[in-house]
Write a protein that holds these residues in place. Structure first.
Motif, PDB file in Angstrom:
ATOM      1  N   LEU A  89       0.835  -1.200   0.000  1.00 48.07           N
ATOM      2  CA  LEU A  89       0.000   0.000   0.000  1.00 48.07           C
ATOM      3  C   LEU A  89       0.871   1.251   0.000  1.00 48.07           C
ATOM      4  O   LEU A  89       1.969   1.254   0.555  1.00 48.07           O
ATOM      5  N   ALA A  90       0.375   2.292  -0.639  1.00 48.09           N
ATOM      6  CA  ALA A  90       1.079   3.582  -0.683  1.00 48.09           C
ATOM      7  C   ALA A  90       0.122   4.653  -0.156  1.00 48.09           C
ATOM      8  O   ALA A  90      -1.032   4.729  -0.597  1.00 48.09           O
ATOM      9  N   PRO A  91       0.569   5.473   0.779  1.00 39.72           N
ATOM     10  CA  PRO A  91      -0.332   6.514   1.324  1.00 39.72           C
ATOM     11  C   PRO A  91      -0.668   7.566   0.272  1.00 39.72           C
ATOM     12  O   PRO A  91       0.093   7.800  -0.670  1.00 39.72           O
ATOM     13  N   LEU A  92      -1.810   8.188   0.439  1.00 40.27           N
ATOM     14  CA  LEU A  92      -2.209   9.269  -0.464  1.00 40.27           C
ATOM     15  C   LEU A  92      -1.320  10.486  -0.194  1.00 40.27           C
ATOM     16  O   LEU A  92      -0.943  10.763   0.948  1.00 40.27           O
ATOM     17  N   GLY A  93      -1.003  11.189  -1.238  1.00 39.18           N
ATOM     18  CA  GLY A  93      -0.186  12.391  -1.074  1.00 39.18           C
ATOM     19  C   GLY A  93      -1.007  13.536  -0.470  1.00 39.18           C
ATOM     20  O   GLY A  93      -2.247  13.527  -0.481  1.00 39.18           O
ATOM     21  N   ARG A  94      -0.308  14.535   0.075  1.00 40.32           N
ATOM     22  CA  ARG A  94      -0.990  15.700   0.676  1.00 40.32           C
ATOM     23  C   ARG A  94      -1.824  16.429  -0.361  1.00 40.32           C
ATOM     24  O   ARG A  94      -2.935  16.897  -0.069  1.00 40.32           O
ATOM     25  N   ARG A  95      -1.277  16.540  -1.533  1.00 42.58           N
ATOM     26  CA  ARG A  95      -1.982  17.264  -2.590  1.00 42.58           C
ATOM     27  C   ARG A  95      -3.301  16.583  -2.925  1.00 42.58           C
ATOM     28  O   ARG A  95      -4.337  17.260  -3.039  1.00 42.58           O
ATOM     29  N   GLU A  96      -3.279  15.263  -3.088  1.00 44.02           N
ATOM     30  CA  GLU A  96      -4.510  14.533  -3.405  1.00 44.02           C
ATOM     31  C   GLU A  96      -5.517  14.648  -2.267  1.00 44.02           C
ATOM     32  O   GLU A  96      -6.715  14.824  -2.500  1.00 44.02           O
ATOM     33  N   ARG A  97      -5.016  14.528  -1.038  1.00 39.66           N
ATOM     34  CA  ARG A  97      -5.925  14.603   0.121  1.00 39.66           C
ATOM     35  C   ARG A  97      -6.585  15.986   0.210  1.00 39.66           C
ATOM     36  O   ARG A  97      -7.796  16.101   0.466  1.00 39.66           O
ATOM     37  N   GLN A  99      -7.057  18.064  -2.267  1.00 45.59           N
ATOM     38  CA  GLN A  99      -7.979  18.222  -3.399  1.00 45.59           C
ATOM     39  C   GLN A  99      -9.294  17.490  -3.140  1.00 45.59           C
ATOM     40  O   GLN A  99     -10.369  17.997  -3.518  1.00 45.59           O
ATOM     41  N   LEU A 100      -9.223  16.339  -2.488  1.00 43.38           N
ATOM     42  CA  LEU A 100     -10.439  15.597  -2.152  1.00 43.38           C
ATOM     43  C   LEU A 100     -11.250  16.356  -1.091  1.00 43.38           C
ATOM     44  O   LEU A 100     -12.480  16.447  -1.182  1.00 43.38           O
ATOM     45  N   SER A 101     -10.548  16.878  -0.090  1.00 45.84           N
ATOM     46  CA  SER A 101     -11.263  17.564   0.991  1.00 45.84           C
ATOM     47  C   SER A 101     -11.908  18.858   0.500  1.00 45.84           C
ATOM     48  O   SER A 101     -12.970  19.256   1.006  1.00 45.84           O
ATOM     49  N   ARG A 102     -11.311  19.529  -0.479  1.00 51.85           N
ATOM     50  CA  ARG A 102     -11.855  20.780  -0.998  1.00 51.85           C
ATOM     51  C   ARG A 102     -12.826  20.555  -2.153  1.00 51.85           C
ATOM     52  O   ARG A 102     -13.414  21.513  -2.649  1.00 51.85           O
ATOM     53  N   ARG A 172      -5.332  -5.587  -1.258  1.00 52.21           N
ATOM     54  CA  ARG A 172      -4.240  -4.798  -1.847  1.00 52.21           C
ATOM     55  C   ARG A 172      -4.214  -4.918  -3.363  1.00 52.21           C
ATOM     56  O   ARG A 172      -3.693  -4.040  -4.045  1.00 52.21           O
ATOM     57  N   SER A 173      -4.756  -6.016  -3.896  1.00 55.60           N
ATOM     58  CA  SER A 173      -4.827  -6.136  -5.357  1.00 55.60           C
ATOM     59  C   SER A 173      -5.876  -5.202  -5.954  1.00 55.60           C
ATOM     60  O   SER A 173      -5.903  -4.997  -7.162  1.00 55.60           O
ATOM     61  N   LEU A 174      -6.726  -4.625  -5.091  1.00 55.05           N
ATOM     62  CA  LEU A 174      -7.779  -3.711  -5.555  1.00 55.05           C
ATOM     63  C   LEU A 174      -7.526  -2.269  -5.139  1.00 55.05           C
ATOM     64  O   LEU A 174      -8.120  -1.351  -5.708  1.00 55.05           O
ATOM     65  N   VAL A 175      -6.656  -2.065  -4.128  1.00 55.31           N
ATOM     66  CA  VAL A 175      -6.502  -0.760  -3.510  1.00 55.31           C
ATOM     67  C   VAL A 175      -5.044  -0.321  -3.578  1.00 55.31           C
ATOM     68  O   VAL A 175      -4.140  -1.116  -3.318  1.00 55.31           O
ATOM     69  N   VAL A 176      -4.818   0.961  -3.927  1.00 51.31           N
ATOM     70  CA  VAL A 176      -3.466   1.527  -3.927  1.00 51.31           C
ATOM     71  C   VAL A 176      -3.094   1.972  -2.522  1.00 51.31           C
ATOM     72  O   VAL A 176      -2.003   1.712  -2.033  1.00 51.31           O
ATOM     73  N   GLY A 177      -4.027   2.682  -1.850  1.00 55.00           N
ATOM     74  CA  GLY A 177      -3.773   3.175  -0.496  1.00 55.00           C
ATOM     75  C   GLY A 177      -5.038   3.802   0.077  1.00 55.00           C
ATOM     76  O   GLY A 177      -6.067   3.910  -0.594  1.00 55.00           O
ATOM     77  N   PHE A 178      -4.952   4.224   1.330  1.00 55.49           N
ATOM     78  CA  PHE A 178      -6.107   4.863   1.991  1.00 55.49           C
ATOM     79  C   PHE A 178      -5.588   5.785   3.092  1.00 55.49           C
ATOM     80  O   PHE A 178      -4.471   5.623   3.588  1.00 55.49           O
ATOM     81  N   GLU A 179      -6.438   6.752   3.443  1.00 62.09           N
ATOM     82  CA  GLU A 179      -6.118   7.673   4.529  1.00 62.09           C
ATOM     83  C   GLU A 179      -7.413   8.152   5.170  1.00 62.09           C
ATOM     84  O   GLU A 179      -8.489   8.048   4.574  1.00 62.09           O
ATOM     85  N   GLU A 180      -7.262   8.633   6.374  1.00 62.77           N
ATOM     86  CA  GLU A 180      -8.429   9.154   7.103  1.00 62.77           C
ATOM     87  C   GLU A 180      -9.005  10.349   6.343  1.00 62.77           C
ATOM     88  O   GLU A 180      -8.270  11.190   5.818  1.00 62.77           O
ATOM     89  N   ALA A 181     -10.323  10.401   6.279  1.00 62.87           N
ATOM     90  CA  ALA A 181     -10.994  11.444   5.495  1.00 62.87           C
ATOM     91  C   ALA A 181     -10.987  12.787   6.241  1.00 62.87           C
ATOM     92  O   ALA A 181     -10.761  12.854   7.442  1.00 62.87           O
ATOM     93  N   HIS A 182     -11.234  13.833   5.465  1.00 67.05           N
ATOM     94  CA  HIS A 182     -11.370  15.180   6.036  1.00 67.05           C
ATOM     95  C   HIS A 182     -12.627  15.226   6.888  1.00 67.05           C
ATOM     96  O   HIS A 182     -13.575  14.466   6.651  1.00 67.05           O
ATOM     97  N   GLY A 184     -14.982  17.146   6.851  1.00 67.76           N
ATOM     98  CA  GLY A 184     -16.191  17.406   6.062  1.00 67.76           C
ATOM     99  C   GLY A 184     -16.761  16.124   5.453  1.00 67.76           C
ATOM    100  O   GLY A 184     -17.948  16.075   5.097  1.00 67.76           O
ATOM    101  N   HIS A 185     -15.958  15.082   5.348  1.00 71.24           N
ATOM    102  CA  HIS A 185     -16.409  13.797   4.792  1.00 71.24           C
ATOM    103  C   HIS A 185     -16.562  12.710   5.848  1.00 71.24           C
ATOM    104  O   HIS A 185     -16.754  11.546   5.489  1.00 71.24           O
ATOM    105  N   GLY A 186     -16.451  13.076   7.107  1.00 70.68           N
ATOM    106  CA  GLY A 186     -16.638  12.088   8.164  1.00 70.68           C
ATOM    107  C   GLY A 186     -15.474  11.990   9.120  1.00 70.68           C
ATOM    108  O   GLY A 186     -15.572  11.309  10.146  1.00 70.68           O
ATOM    109  N   GLY A 187     -14.339  12.610   8.786  1.00 71.04           N
ATOM    110  CA  GLY A 187     -13.203  12.630   9.700  1.00 71.04           C
ATOM    111  C   GLY A 187     -12.721  11.225  10.063  1.00 71.04           C
ATOM    112  O   GLY A 187     -12.453  10.379   9.206  1.00 71.04           O
ATOM    113  N   GLU A 188     -12.642  10.986  11.393  1.00 61.94           N
ATOM    114  CA  GLU A 188     -12.118   9.709  11.886  1.00 61.94           C
ATOM    115  C   GLU A 188     -13.023   8.524  11.538  1.00 61.94           C
ATOM    116  O   GLU A 188     -12.575   7.381  11.572  1.00 61.94           O
ATOM    117  N   GLY A 189     -14.263   8.817  11.213  1.00 61.39           N
ATOM    118  CA  GLY A 189     -15.192   7.729  10.917  1.00 61.39           C
ATOM    119  C   GLY A 189     -15.306   7.397   9.444  1.00 61.39           C
ATOM    120  O   GLY A 189     -16.246   6.694   9.038  1.00 61.39           O
TER     121      GLY A 189
END
Length: 200
Positions: A89-97, A99-102, A172-182, A184-189
């Motif tokens: 797995l590879a974590p999402l970059g700051r830029r992508e995160r 862009q998703l949150s905004r 992992r064969s389906l997913v590149v990576g994941f991170e906690e959402a902003h 506005g999208h649910g945060g820790e949940g």
């Protein structure tokens, strides 16, 4: 006084051979008939030891031992190819995160696991990600719920379990990576999940 000369000895008269009686003749003839001459045996022995006739076929000669061939090399058996391991797995970059949150990057699909048991949530999550992978989606949002620390709630369990499931080889064969959402999208949940592109 002179001695008289010695008288020469006369040669002994030859002994006359005694003739055989009738009984002795019949006995001798019967013995002579039973005996066999030695010459025939000698000839038979010579015939056995006699050298082989050059006119005899070659098959009569002792066969030469066959030449030993070197042992045949066994073909190399190809080892079965091991199944390819799932990429890490590879974590999402700051830029992508950011862009998703905004909202600059669109979330392609959402999945809410609220109120599901672990067994059902695992099955639903896997099917959801398989569809997203086959449809070529890039980012999806998986909502697990925050849950309460120390409370015996399925939501809290799913919040802990879903990241562990996403780290398994089948996910992992389906997913590149994941991170906690902003927040506005649910945060820790909730989790932003980047879906792996399907290879055509």
């Amino acid at each position: 006084m002179k001695r008289p000369p010695p008288i020469p000895e006369l040669p002994a008269a030859p002994r006359r051979r005694r003739s055989l009686s009738e009984e002795e003749r019949t006995l001798w003839e019967s013995v002579a008939k039973q005996t066999k001459p030695l010459r025939k045996r000698a000839r038979a022995a010579k015939a056995q030891i006699a050298p082989p006739d050059p006119a005899t076929p070659a098959a009569a000669k002792p066969a030469t031992p066959p030449k030993l061939l070197p042992p045949a090399k066994l073909p190399r058996v190809a080892r079965p190819a091991l199944p390819p391991t799932a990429p890490p797995l590879a974590p999402l970059g700051r830029r992508e995160r950011s862009q998703l949150s905004r909202g600059r990057k669109e979330i392609d699909a959402r999945l809410d696991l609220h109120g599901m048991t672990q067994t059902r949530a695992h099955r639903v999550l896997f099917g959801f990600l398989q569809r997203a992978h086959s449809e070529g989606l890039t980012f999806v949002l998986v909502i697990t719920g925050k849950g309460k620390i120390g409370a015996e709630s399925e939501r809290g369990v799913l919040r802990r379990q879903v990241p562990q499931w996403l780290s398994l080889p089948e996910f992992r064969s389906l997913v590149v990576g994941f991170e906690e959402a902003h927040i506005g999208h649910g945060g820790e949940g909730a989790l932003y999940v980047r879906v792996r592109r399907s290879r055509i």
